[in-house]
Design a protein around this motif. Structure first.
Motif, PDB file in Angstrom:
ATOM      1  N   ARG A   1      -3.287   5.880  -4.199  1.00  8.59           N
ATOM      2  CA  ARG A   1      -2.195   4.928  -4.422  1.00  8.59           C
ATOM      3  C   ARG A   1      -0.837   5.578  -4.245  1.00  8.59           C
ATOM      4  O   ARG A   1       0.098   4.958  -3.750  1.00  8.59           O
TER       5      ARG A   1
ATOM      6  N   SER B   1      -0.159   5.725  -0.588  1.00  5.84           N
ATOM      7  CA  SER B   1       0.229   4.442   0.004  1.00  5.84           C
ATOM      8  C   SER B   1       1.539   3.912  -0.567  1.00  5.84           C
ATOM      9  O   SER B   1       2.034   2.881  -0.118  1.00  5.84           O
TER      10      SER B   1
ATOM     11  N   VAL C   1       2.972   1.978   5.983  1.00  8.27           N
ATOM     12  CA  VAL C   1       2.034   1.281   6.875  1.00  8.27           C
ATOM     13  C   VAL C   1       2.551   1.361   8.305  1.00  8.27           C
ATOM     14  O   VAL C   1       1.821   1.666   9.242  1.00  8.27           O
TER      15      VAL C   1
ATOM     16  N   GLN D   1      -4.799   1.857   4.063  1.00  7.51           N
ATOM     17  CA  GLN D   1      -5.761   2.122   3.001  1.00  7.51           C
ATOM     18  C   GLN D   1      -6.784   0.999   2.883  1.00  7.51           C
ATOM     19  O   GLN D   1      -6.438  -0.180   2.950  1.00  7.51           O
TER      20      GLN D   1
ATOM     21  N   PRO E   1      -8.736  -0.266   0.029  1.00  7.82           N
ATOM     22  CA  PRO E   1      -8.682   0.007  -1.416  1.00  7.82           C
ATOM     23  C   PRO E   1     -10.034  -0.152  -2.103  1.00  7.82           C
ATOM     24  O   PRO E   1     -10.942  -0.805  -1.590  1.00  7.82           O
TER      25      PRO E   1
ATOM     26  N   ARG F   1      -9.769  -4.728   8.447  1.00  7.73           N
ATOM     27  CA  ARG F   1      -8.407  -5.159   8.129  1.00  7.73           C
ATOM     28  C   ARG F   1      -7.451  -3.966   8.156  1.00  7.73           C
ATOM     29  O   ARG F   1      -6.352  -4.050   8.691  1.00  7.73           O
TER      30      ARG F   1
ATOM     31  N   LEU G   1      -1.456  -6.267  -4.723  1.00  7.99           N
ATOM     32  CA  LEU G   1      -1.714  -4.878  -4.334  1.00  7.99           C
ATOM     33  C   LEU G   1      -2.146  -4.804  -2.873  1.00  7.99           C
ATOM     34  O   LEU G   1      -1.604  -4.022  -2.084  1.00  7.99           O
TER      35      LEU G   1
ATOM     36  N   ARG H   1       0.654  -5.352  -0.473  1.00  8.96           N
ATOM     37  CA  ARG H   1       1.500  -4.176  -0.294  1.00  8.96           C
ATOM     38  C   ARG H   1       0.821  -3.164   0.625  1.00  8.96           C
ATOM     39  O   ARG H   1       1.462  -2.536   1.462  1.00  8.96           O
ATOM     40  N   LEU H   2      -0.488  -3.009   0.459  1.00  8.53           N
ATOM     41  CA  LEU H   2      -1.207  -2.046   1.297  1.00  8.53           C
ATOM     42  C   LEU H   2      -1.237  -2.473   2.764  1.00  8.53           C
ATOM     43  O   LEU H   2      -1.410  -1.651   3.655  1.00  8.53           O
ATOM     44  N   MET H   3      -1.080  -3.777   3.021  1.00 11.03           N
ATOM     45  CA  MET H   3      -1.038  -4.253   4.405  1.00 11.03           C
ATOM     46  C   MET H   3       0.368  -4.117   4.988  1.00 11.03           C
ATOM     47  O   MET H   3       0.616  -4.494   6.122  1.00 11.03           O
ATOM     48  N   GLY H   4       1.306  -3.660   4.157  1.00  9.59           N
ATOM     49  CA  GLY H   4       2.669  -3.484   4.656  1.00  9.59           C
ATOM     50  C   GLY H   4       3.566  -4.670   4.386  1.00  9.59           C
ATOM     51  O   GLY H   4       4.663  -4.754   4.943  1.00  9.59           O
TER      52      GLY H   4
END
Lengths: 233, 294
Positions: A45, A48, A74, A80, A82, A146, B179, B182-185
């Motif tokens: 985390r 990222s 990104v 990531q 998750p 994804r 969450l 956010r991880l996908m940008g």
């Protein structure tokens, strides 16, 4: 490619990571193993940008990204997968994939979508269904696809085998090996230490927030401490 | 036409007219709630600003279409400023704190309006005159048709935005799993800013549409905001479809209640609805089941 120096992180007053040093080279598959609560997920985390860093630095391809917002990372090429897959449950499989490419625009996104569907035909079959209706294994394939939709240079995988049947676990690990052979740099976090170290170039062992061992993947599999603590031998 | 039928039709017309307004306000609540789980109690002030700024611009001799555009734009700016100045700096505070901030912002906006624009009631002319149209024996004002038409257009535009644009989907994704978004940008601060802007736009449109019927005043936002909130609760907080159905239903309950029971209780209906929903089906008509800790 990635250098982590003296990284610490806290949840409130509880310290989750204590000056972790770690390096990942271009094209490497590096595994991070450790027990539940050792801080593995926290480390990912931090990488990222969704968990605050209290000390230390993260350098990605020469750039200090310690304070960079998650969306910039990104864009720089860190994606990531998750823990727990984290689907956008009510959205369709295809929408989930398209959101993976959120930071990209243009016709190449459609090409990549086709590539994901070729790799996992089941996703193509179910592309109009909501992601929440997929089985655990299918969701994990979707979660990996994804993340790949952002064309990452560094792929972070958090417990991809968690909760899956043995047959699916080996399929997921085959996919990880394939991605590595195609040149993606991979940081793999796993509780399944045996499988992870078996395919990793190098491995790190994390205990209560600190790196206690690091070595080649095969060497760690032979290490007495790893054997007793993580392999149950 | 039998008089009883004409009477019913008249109540239905007036019910869906105010219902459409409640639906717009409820959609504003839903947008912000989805992006942040905050119930924005300044939503009613967006409605008030829409009407008041339109009146202000008209009183300076600006044409109606331009005044409307100006009022919408100014209200959107207020919505964006509210998010930037009052919500974003304390983004990590708990939801209750954020809700209290929106209540404070509402009081501030009301106060600012009363100080700068006065406390008088102002009329805004109807968009296309006051000549009632006759339909099956009942009458309907042209402004009601404007309200229904514009509301339908707004709902359609929102539907297209959320289903066919990547930005719309990113907003939905953020509401489902912050969450992962956010991880996908996805820049979730931008999503929050956008939802405040969009909510302000919806509020302003509602306020401008209703102003010719009810006139406008620095405190109209209190009641319209509460009724929009009641509509959102009735439909299920966070559900777009629920906001629309809840709004229309509340409008109909109000107008039928006022018509057949007593018009004294017209404003009480919304609160009876809130209490009824909370006692009998807290998730509303289209809301997610289960409770959430705040």
């Amino acid at each position: 490619m990635l250098h982590i120096e003296g990284l610490s992180s806290h949840y409130g007053r509880i310290q989750a990571l204590d000056s972790v040093d770690l390096t990942i080279g271009e094209g490497e598959l590096v595994a991070l193993v450790g027990a539940n609560g050792a801080g593995k997920t926290t480390l990912l985390r931090c990488l990222s940008g969704v968990q605050p860093v209290s000390a230390g630095r993260i350098v990605f391809e020469g750039q200090d990204i310690t304070r960079a917002p998650s969306h910039r990372r990104v864009k720089l090429g860190i994606a990531q997968v998750p823990e727990g897959r984290q689907m956008f449950g009510p959205l369709s499989v295809e929408d989930n994939l398209r959101l993976g490419a959120y930071r990209r625009r243009g016709p190449k996104v459609a090409d990549d979508l086709d590539r994901m569907y070729t790799r996992f035909p089941i996703l193509k079959e179910k592309r109009k269904q909501s992601a929440g209706t997929l089985s655990g294994g299918q969701q994990q394939m979707l979660a990996i696809s994804r993340a790949l939709m952002s064309r990452p240079r560094l792929l972070l995988l958090d417990e991809p085998s968690m909760g899956l049947a043995p047959l699916l676990v080996s399929e997921i690990f085959d996919t990880v090996k394939l991605l590595k052979s195609q040149g993606t740099t991979i940081f793999l976090v796993e509780q399944n230490a045996y499988a992870a170290l078996g395919i990793a170039d190098r491995g790190y062992v994390l205990e209560t927030g600190s790196v206690v061992l690091d070595d080649a993947g095969r060497a760690l599999l032979e290490n007495e401490r790893v054997k007793t603590a993580y392999l149950g031998l | 036409m039998p008089p009883a039928f004409v009477e019913l039709l008249q109540f239905l017309f007036s019910g869906i007219t105010s219902g459409a307004i409640y639906a717009l306000v409820a959609l504003g609540f839903a947008l912000i709630y989805n992006a942040s789980h905050v119930i924005n109690f300044a939503q009613g002030e967006f409605v008030m600003l829409g009407g008041m700024i339109t009146w202000l611009l008209l009183s300076h001799g600006i044409d109606l279409p331009l005044a409307i555009a100006g009022a919408v734009a100014a209200t959107v700016v207020v919505g964006l400023a509210l998010e930037k100045l009052a919500i974003e700096p304390v983004r990590d505070a708990n939801v209750v704190t954020l809700i209290i901030i929106t209540i404070g912002a509402g009081i501030f906006l009301r106060g600012l309006t009363s100080v700068t624009l006065g406390k008088d009631l102002h009329a805004v002319p109807a968009f296309s005159g006051n000549e009632p149209l006759e339909l099956l024996g009942a009458t309907i004002m042209p402004q009601s048709l404007w309200i229904l038409g514009v509301t339908a257009a707004v709902v359609l535009a929102l539907h297209l935005f959320f289903h066919f644009t990547i930005l719309g989907k990113a907003i939905l994704a953020t509401s489902h799993n912050r969450l992962a978004a956010r991880l996908m940008g996805v820049n979730v601060n931008f999503v929050l800013l956008l939802s405040f802007g969009l909510s302000a736009l919806l509020g302003a449109v509602a306020g401008i549409l209703i102003a010719p019927i009810t006139a406008t005043h620095f405190e109209v936002g209190i009641m319209l905001g509460l009724k929009g909130f009641a509509a959102a609760i009735l439909g299920g907080l966070g559900s777009g479809l629920g906001a629309i159905v809840g709004g229309l239903l509340l409008g109909l309950i109000e107008s039928l209640g006022a018509g057949y029971i007593s018009s004294d209780y017209k404003d009480a209906m919304a609160f009876v609805v809130i209490l009824g929903v909370l006692f009998l089906m807290p998730q509303g008509l289209f809301g997610k089941r289960g409770t959430e800790r705040v």
